[in-house]
Motif scaffolding. Structure first.
Motif, PDB file in Angstrom:
ATOM      1  N   GLY A  57       4.924 -25.318 -43.804  1.00  0.00           N
ATOM      2  CA  GLY A  57       5.758 -25.868 -42.869  1.00  0.00           C
ATOM      3  C   GLY A  57       5.535 -25.873 -41.089  1.00  0.00           C
ATOM      4  N   VAL A  58       5.944 -25.830 -40.353  1.00  0.00           N
ATOM      5  CA  VAL A  58       6.040 -26.114 -39.072  1.00  0.00           C
ATOM      6  C   VAL A  58       7.232 -25.058 -38.401  1.00  0.00           C
ATOM      7  CG1 VAL A  58       5.865 -27.524 -37.223  1.00  0.00           C
ATOM      8  CG2 VAL A  58       4.780 -28.533 -39.143  1.00  0.00           C
ATOM      9  N   LEU A  59       6.408 -24.598 -37.141  1.00  0.00           N
ATOM     10  CA  LEU A  59       6.292 -23.385 -36.263  1.00  0.00           C
ATOM     11  C   LEU A  59       6.683 -24.355 -34.972  1.00  0.00           C
ATOM     12  CD1 LEU A  59       8.439 -21.598 -34.959  1.00  0.00           C
ATOM     13  CD2 LEU A  59       6.090 -20.012 -34.890  1.00  0.00           C
ATOM     14  N   ALA A  60       7.766 -24.797 -34.357  1.00  0.00           N
ATOM     15  CA  ALA A  60       7.404 -25.691 -33.052  1.00  0.00           C
ATOM     16  C   ALA A  60       8.376 -24.988 -32.038  1.00  0.00           C
ATOM     17  CB  ALA A  60       7.936 -27.076 -33.519  1.00  0.00           C
ATOM     18  N   THR A  70       9.944 -25.406 -39.559  1.00  0.00           N
ATOM     19  CA  THR A  70      11.100 -27.080 -40.912  1.00  0.00           C
ATOM     20  C   THR A  70      10.024 -26.254 -42.006  1.00  0.00           C
ATOM     21  OG1 THR A  70       9.347 -28.524 -39.796  1.00  0.00           O
ATOM     22  CG2 THR A  70      11.963 -28.407 -39.076  1.00  0.00           C
ATOM     23  N   VAL A  71      10.772 -26.136 -42.674  1.00  0.00           N
ATOM     24  CA  VAL A  71      10.001 -26.460 -44.609  1.00  0.00           C
ATOM     25  C   VAL A  71      10.086 -28.082 -45.014  1.00  0.00           C
ATOM     26  CG1 VAL A  71       8.941 -25.624 -46.462  1.00  0.00           C
ATOM     27  CG2 VAL A  71       9.771 -24.086 -43.813  1.00  0.00           C
ATOM     28  N   PRO A  72       9.446 -29.004 -45.375  1.00  0.00           N
ATOM     29  CA  PRO A  72       9.567 -30.074 -45.762  1.00  0.00           C
ATOM     30  C   PRO A  72      10.283 -29.906 -47.618  1.00  0.00           C
ATOM     31  CG  PRO A  72       7.919 -30.975 -44.504  1.00  0.00           C
ATOM     32  CD  PRO A  72       7.640 -29.153 -44.168  1.00  0.00           C
ATOM     33  N   ALA A  73       9.235 -29.401 -47.427  1.00  0.00           N
ATOM     34  CA  ALA A  73       9.400 -29.405 -48.966  1.00  0.00           C
ATOM     35  C   ALA A  73      10.693 -28.453 -49.928  1.00  0.00           C
ATOM     36  CB  ALA A  73       8.525 -28.342 -50.288  1.00  0.00           C
ATOM     37  N   LEU A  74      11.158 -27.406 -49.114  1.00  0.00           N
ATOM     38  CA  LEU A  74      12.738 -27.141 -49.368  1.00  0.00           C
ATOM     39  C   LEU A  74      13.454 -27.466 -47.940  1.00  0.00           C
ATOM     40  CD1 LEU A  74      10.897 -22.795 -48.960  1.00  0.00           C
ATOM     41  CD2 LEU A  74      11.076 -24.788 -51.196  1.00  0.00           C
ATOM     42  N   GLY A  75      13.514 -28.187 -47.648  1.00  0.00           N
ATOM     43  CA  GLY A  75      14.974 -28.927 -47.014  1.00  0.00           C
ATOM     44  C   GLY A  75      15.426 -28.118 -45.446  1.00  0.00           C
TER      45      GLY A  75
END
Length: 956
Positions: free
Chosen positions: A270-273, A239-244
C-alpha cells in the motif's frame, strides 16, 4: 548571574534520556523524499576519559589531520582502538548509580559530507539526522552547533537539522562515551562494545511530509475480513490496490483479506500519501489476543518454537548488514523456527522487515536490563527508583513507536532481568495505553502484575509439566495466563539436551505455548591466534569466560548439531509408525497452515541403503488433524538385512526461504529386526616369542594387551570412563544442583589408574582381569576383557562391575584405543552429525562416511564432541568394528586428556595417532550451563554392564 557550563560528566551521569531529540516515530525504510546515508569511513580519535579532550573538534576549521579512520557503523574496540569486555551480568565498573568511572573511553567521530546535487532546495522543508544505534551515550554537533545528547544504545534518535545544512562541507561531529548512566540499564549478557554501530542517515523532510503514522490492521477470522485504519500525524490518503482500498487517513475500512501469520506471511502493498510525501506500506492483517487463557493469533492458539537472538557478527560485533540479517532469518525458517525474542533490545529495524516478509512471530524487547543489581539484592535498582522512570518510559516509547507497524511483532517485552519496580509498572501502563492490540511480556514479574503472559526461564521439565497441568499455584491472575519459557535449553557448547522432552510437554498441555532456546549464535570474536576469542581473552578485569558462546550457530554462522536437533524436534509435521502394520500416521503441527505446500515421499532402506522409493499421497490436513496413510508393500526383491522405512515431507514448490525439495520433516521406523554379530569361539590361542595369537589378533603374552589385528597396529586398548567435560557438564557456578564436571574431577575420574589383576589363557579364550580406579579413592571398577575368535574375526566381551560407594554418574563407559593411520570413517548407524542420549532426535539411521577431521564439532571452547550414536558397524584405519548392543563412536587426532586441557580450538594440534572410542553408553548432555541437567533417564549410573565388539581386518 552566570550559568555554569555543563561538563561531560553532567550529561553522562544525568539519569535523563538526553536532550534536543525529536519525539520517536514509526520507522520506514524508504519514501519518495530524499535521503543520504552517512555510513562509511569517519575520522576518529580515542581519549582515555570523558573530558580528557575539549570540544574544539566540533568547531569549524578544526584540523583532524592526525586522526585515525574507522568504519561507521562499527565499534571502535573491534577496529584497533581499545579492547572489548564481556560480562554476563556483573557491571565492569563500580556500581554507584548513576555515576560512572572517570576512566571512561571516549571516541570523537567526524564526518564531512556534501549534499547530493538533486537534494531539494534548503528552504523547501526541513531535514532530520537519524542515529539508529550508538553505545552508550552520544553528544552531537552539526557545523559547529550542538544538537543535543542521547542515551539508549539500541534505540533510534533524531535531530532536526534543516536550518544548519549547507550544500557542501557539512561537518558532523559525534562524541561517544563508553560508559554513562544509561549503561546501568544495559547490562545484557553481551560484549560491551562502544561506538556508532547502526546506520546514520540524513533525510529531507518536505513540507506536509509524513511524520508519524500507525497502521491498525486487524483480522476477523470468523468473517474472513480485515479492517484497516491508518492514523497519521499529517492527514493524507491510504491506498491498497490489491484490495481496492482508497480512503483518507483515520478512516477504517473492512475488506475481504487473507490473514498474516508466521506460516503464511501474507502482506499487502500500500501507500500512505500526504501532500508532501509518499511512503510505501506493507500491511499484514492479524489480531493478537489473550483469550480463554491462551495466546491466540487470528483466533487460533500458537505454539512458539523460538530462539533468543542477540545481534552478532564475529568481525563486526553488533554492526550487522542486511545480508547477515537475511541469512539469520533464512536459517531460522529452514530449521523450522517460527518465533524470535529480540534479546534484550529492539533489533535493527530491517530485521523486523524480514520477519514480516518471511514469517516469524516476534517478541520485541525493550533495551533494558539491570541484572548487575542482583549482586546487591536489587538494592538501588533503577527500575524501582522514580528518578529513572522518565528514561524507562523513553526507552519503551522509542521501541513501540519505531516498531508498531510490523505485523510480525505480537508481544511487547518490558526488558529482561531487571527485577521489579514502579518503573516497569509505568512502562506497562504506557504500552497498554498506546497499543492495546498487543500483550505485554516480562519474565521477572512472578506475580504477573504488569504482564499478560506468565513466563519463566530454565524451568525444569517437571515444573513445566506442573504448570501445564495447572498445579503451579501462585496468584490467581497468573494461573489464568498462558505460559512461555522465554529462555530454556541453554545452547552452550555441546547441547542442549532434553529438547525433545520439552517439546513433548509443549504439545501435551494447551497452556504451554512454547519457548525460546537461549540463544541463536555464539558471540566469539574472530582472533588471529585463538580462532575465536571469548571473555578473558582481552585481559578484562572482570569477565565470564566462554559463557558468551552459547548459541545454536557457531560464530561464522555454521549451524551447530544443536540447531539440527532443534529443527528436527520442532518440525511442523508429525510422522510416526512402527512399520509393522504398513501405515504411517501423519499429523499437521502447524498453527495455521495445511499440508498442501508439502510433498511426501517414502523410501525403503536395508542396512542403511535405499533399495526402493516413491511418492506418498497424503491429504492436505488442516492444523491439528492426523491421518493414517498406507505404505506400499516392501519390495519383494529387497536383500536380507536390517530394514527401515523413511518418510519425508518436503516443499512441493520453491518458497521464499528455501527451494523445492527442502525437507521440513521426516520420520524413520524399523521394518525388521537387527541381527547381532555372532562369533563362535573356534580359534585356539597360540603363544611364542612373548606374544599370543588368537585368530587375527596379536597380544602381549605377559599383559594380555592387544598389539595388532591382522596388519593393523592397535595401541592402548583399555576401559575408558572419562570425557572432556562439556559446558553443560561443568554447569553454571550459581546452579544449586550438583554439577557433574566438578564432581567427576573431585573423585578423580579424569586420572583413572589401571591395575592388571590377571591374564588367563584358556582353550578358546584370552581373559584379562583389571581394576580401574582413581588415586586416593576406595571406589573403582572391576573390568574383565574376554577375547575369542573364529579365526577371521576377533570378539571382545567386556564385563564391568562397580566397586565401592559411587555417588556420581559416569561420564562414559566403553573402550578406547589408538590407530596409527585412519583418515576416513564409514559407519552404519545414526548420522550424519553428532548425537548423545538426550540429543539424538536428528540422528537418522543410515550409511554415512566422513573424514576423521570432519567428525569433530568445532565448539569455541573444546569439549567432548563428535559421537555418532546407534552404530552397528564402523570401518576405519583398516578395521571393521561391529557392536552388540549398538554403540557410540568417536575418533579424533588427540587424546581426551588433550581435548580436556584445551582452551581454544587452536590448542588442539593433531598427533600421529587417531584415538577411537567405542562407547557402550554416555551420560546425557542436559542444559546445566544455565538450565537443568539431564533427566534421570539419561544418567549413566555406575551399574554392572556387559557389551561386546567384533573386530575384523579389512582387505588391503
Amino acid at each position: 548571574m552566570s550559568v555554569p557550563r555543563r561538563t561531560a560528566v553532567d550529561y553522562v551521569e544525568d539519569v535523563s534520556p538526553g536532550s534536543g531529540t525529536l519525539p520517536p516515530r514509526a520507522w520506514y525504510a524508504s519514501s519518495d523524499a530524499k535521503a543520504l546515508s552517512l555510513n562509511g569511513e569517519w575520522l576518529f580519535r580515542l581519549s582515555p576519559a570523558a573530558g580528557a579532550e575539549d570540544d574544539s573538534f566540533a568547531r569549524e576549521g578544526f584540523d583532524a589531520g592526525g586522526w585515525g579512520r574507522i568504519a561507521v557503523p562499527g565499534h571502535w574496540v573491534l577496529q584497533g582502538h581499545g579492547s572489548p569486555v564481556y560480562t554476563n551480568h556483573r557491571y565492569p565498573f563500580p556500581v554507584d548509580p548513576p555515576r560512572v568511572p572517570t576512566e571512561n573511553p571516549t571516541g570523537d567521530h567526524l564526518r564531512v559530507f556534501d549534499l547530493p546535487p538533486d537534494w531539494p532546495d534548503l528552504g523547501d522543508g526541513g531535514a532530520v539526522l537519524r542515529f539508529e544505534g550508538v553505545e552508550s551515550c552520544a553528544r552531537v554537533w552539526l557545523n559547529g552547533t550542538e544538537l543535543g545528547t542521547f542515551k539508549g544504545s539500541r534505540l533510534p534518535h533524531e535531530f532536526a537539522v534543516g536550518r544548519l545544512l549547507r550544500t557542501a562541507g557539512n561537518v558532523l561531529a559525534v562524541r561517544v562515551h563508553q560508559w554513562s548512566s544509561g549503561s546501568y540499564l544495559e547490562d545484557q549478557d553481551q560484549w560491551w562494545l562502544p561506538g556508532v554501530f547502526r546506520d546514520v542517515t540524513l533525510s529531507h523532510r518536505p513540507v506536509d511530509g509524513v511524520r508519524d503514522f500507525f497502521v491498525h490492521a486487524g483480522y476477523d477470522h470468523r468473517a474472513g475480513t480485515g479492517t484497516l485504519r491508518v492514523d497519521s500525524a499529517v492527514p493524507g490518503r491510504v491506498t491498497v490496490p490489491a484490495l481496492g482500498v482508497d480512503v483518507p487517513t483515520g478512516e477504517p475500512v473492512t475488506v475481504p483479506a487473507k490473514p498474516w501469520s508466521a506460516e503464511v506471511p501474507r502482506l499487502y502493498d500500500g501507500v500512505l500519501a500526504t501532500r508532501g510525501e509518499r511512503v510505501p506500506l506493507r500491511i499484514g492483517f492479524r489480531t493478537v489476543e489473550i483469550s480463554d487463557g491462551l495466546l491466540k493469533v487470528n483466533g487460533r492458539p500458537v505454539l512458539l518454537k523460538g530462539v533468543n537472538r542477540h545481534e552478532w557478527h564475529p568481525q563486526r560485533g553488533r554492526a550487522l548488514d542486511p545480508a547477515t540479517m537475511r541469512e539469520d532469518v533464512l536459517l531460522m525458517k529452514r530449521h523450522n523456527i517460527n518465533a524470535v525474542r529480540t534479546s534484550h533490545y529492539p533489533p535493527h529495524p530491517l530485521f523486523l522487515d524480514l520477519c514480516d516478509e518471511y514469517g516469524l512471530w516476534v517478541i520485541d524487547e525493550c533495551d533494558l536490563e539491570t541484572h548487575g543489581f542482583a549482586e546487591a539484592g536489587w538494592r538501588d535498582n533503577p527500575v524501582d527508583d522514580d528518578r529513572w522512570t522518565p528514561a524507562l518510559l523513553d526507552r519503551a516509547a522509542r521501541m513501540v513507536e519505531r516498531d508498531k507497524n510490523h505485523p510480525s511483532v505480537v508481544l511487547w517485552s518490558l526488558g529482561n532481568e531487571a527485577g521489579t519496580g514502579r518503573g516497569l509498572t509505568a512502562m506497562a501502563e504506557w504500552i497498554h495505553g498506546r497499543d492495546p492490540s498487543r500483550p505485554v511480556h516480562y519474565e521477572g514479574d512472578p506475580d504477573c502484575r504488569d504482564t499478560d503472559v506468565y513466563t519463566r526461564m530454565y524451568a525444569p521439565h517437571a515444573e513445566v509439566e506442573r504448570i501445564g497441568r495447572g498445579l503451579d499455584g501462585g496468584p490467581r491472575k497468573r494461573r489464568r495466563l498462558p505460559f512461555l519459557l522465554c529462555e530454556y535449553a541453554h545452547a552452550m557448547g555441546n547441547g542442549p539436551g532434553g529438547l525433545a522432552d520439552y517439546q513433548r510437554l509443549f504439545e501435551s498441555y494447551e497452556r504451554l505455548q512454547g519457548g525460546f532456546v537461549w540463544e541463536w549464535i555464539d558471540h566469539g570474536i574472530a582472533h588471529p591466534e585463538l580462532g575465536y576469542a571469548y571473555g578473558g581473552d582481552f585481559g578484562e578485569e572482570l569477565h565470564d569466560g566462554n559463557f558468551v558462546c552459547d548459541g545454536l550457530l557457531f560464530p561464522d554462522r555454521r549451524p551447530s548439531p544443536g540447531l539440527a536437533e532443534y529443527g528436527k524436534v520442532i518440525e511442523p509435521v508429525g510422522i510416526a509408525g512402527d512399520g509393522g502394520n504398513g501405515t504411517v500416521r501423519v499429523t499437521d503441527k502447524y498453527d495455521t497452515a495445511d499440508l498442501s505446500a508439502l510433498a511426501f515421499s517414502w523410501s525403503y532402506q536395508v542396512d542403511g541403503e535405499t533399495v526402493a522409493s516413491g511418492p506418498l499421497p497424503v491429504p492436505p490436513l488442516a492444523p491439528g488433524e492426523s491421518a493414517d496413510v498406507r505404505l506400499p508393500a516392501p519390495p519383494p526383491d529387497a536383500p536380507p538385512g536390517e530394514a527401515h522405512w523413511l518418510v519425508r515431507a518436503a516443499l512441493a514448490a520453491d518458497a521464499p526461504w528455501a527451494a523445492r525439495g527442502h525437507v521440513v520433516a521426516w520420520g524413520q521406523f524399523p521394518a525388521s529386526r537387527r541381527t547381532a554379530p555372532r562369533v563362535p569361539a573356534t580359534a585356539r590361542p597360540r603363544t611364542g616369542d612373548g606374544v599370543l595369537a588368537l585368530g587375527p589378533g596379536t597380544f602381549d603374552a605377559r599383559t594380555g594387551a592387544l598389539v595388532a589385528i591382522g596388519e593393523v597396529a592397535v595401541g592402548g586398548l583399555r576401559l575408558d570412563v572419562w570425557r572432556a567435560p562439556t559446558d553443560n557438564d561443568e554447569g553454571a557456578a550459581w546452579q544449586s544442583d550438583p554439577r557433574c564436571g566438578p564432581r567427576w574431577r573431585a573423585i578423580g575420574l579424569h586420572r583413572m589408574r589401571h591395575r592388571l589383576d590377571g591374564v588367563e589363557c584358556g582353550e578358546d579364550a584370552l581373559t584379562v582381569r583389571t581394576r580401574v580406579a582413581p588415586a586416593g579413592r576406595e571406589l573403582g571398577l572391576s573390568a574383565v576383557y574376554r577375547w575369542t575368535s573364529d579365526g577371521n574375526r576377533l570378539r571382545l566381551a567386556v564385563r564391568v562391575v562397580p566397586e565401592g560407594d559411587w555417588t556420581v554418574p559416569l561420564p562414559r563407559l566403553g573402550i578406547r584405543f589408538g590407530l596409527r593411520t585412519a583418515d576416513r570413517v564409514r559407519w552404519f548407524g545414526g548420522g550424519p552429525g553428532e548425537a548423545y542420549p538426550d540429543t539424538r532426535t536428528a540422528a537418522a539411521v543410515g550409511r554415512w562416511q566422513a573424514a576423521v577431521d570432519d567428525l569433530q564439532t568445532p565448539y569455541v571452547r573444546p569439549q567432548e564432541n563428535g559421537a555418532r550414536i546407534d552404530v552397528r558397524w564402523a570401518e576405519l584405519g583398516g578395521l571393521r568394528v561391529e557392536g552388540d548392543p549398538l554403540f557410540l563412536l568417536t575418533a579424533r587426532r588427540w587424546t581426551t586428556e588433550r581435548l580436556d586441557a584445551a582452551a581454544h580450538r587452536t590448542d588442539l594440534v593433531p598427533g600421529d595417532t587417531v584415538w577411537v572410542n567405542l562407547d557402550h553408553a554416555h551420560h546425557g548432555i542436559g542444559s546445566r550451563s544455565c538450565g537443568p541437567g539431564p533427566l534421570p533417564r539419561y544418567h549413566l549410573r555406575p551399574e554392572p554392564a556387559e557389551f561386546s565388539f567384533v573386530f575384523s581386518p579389512l582387505p588391503s
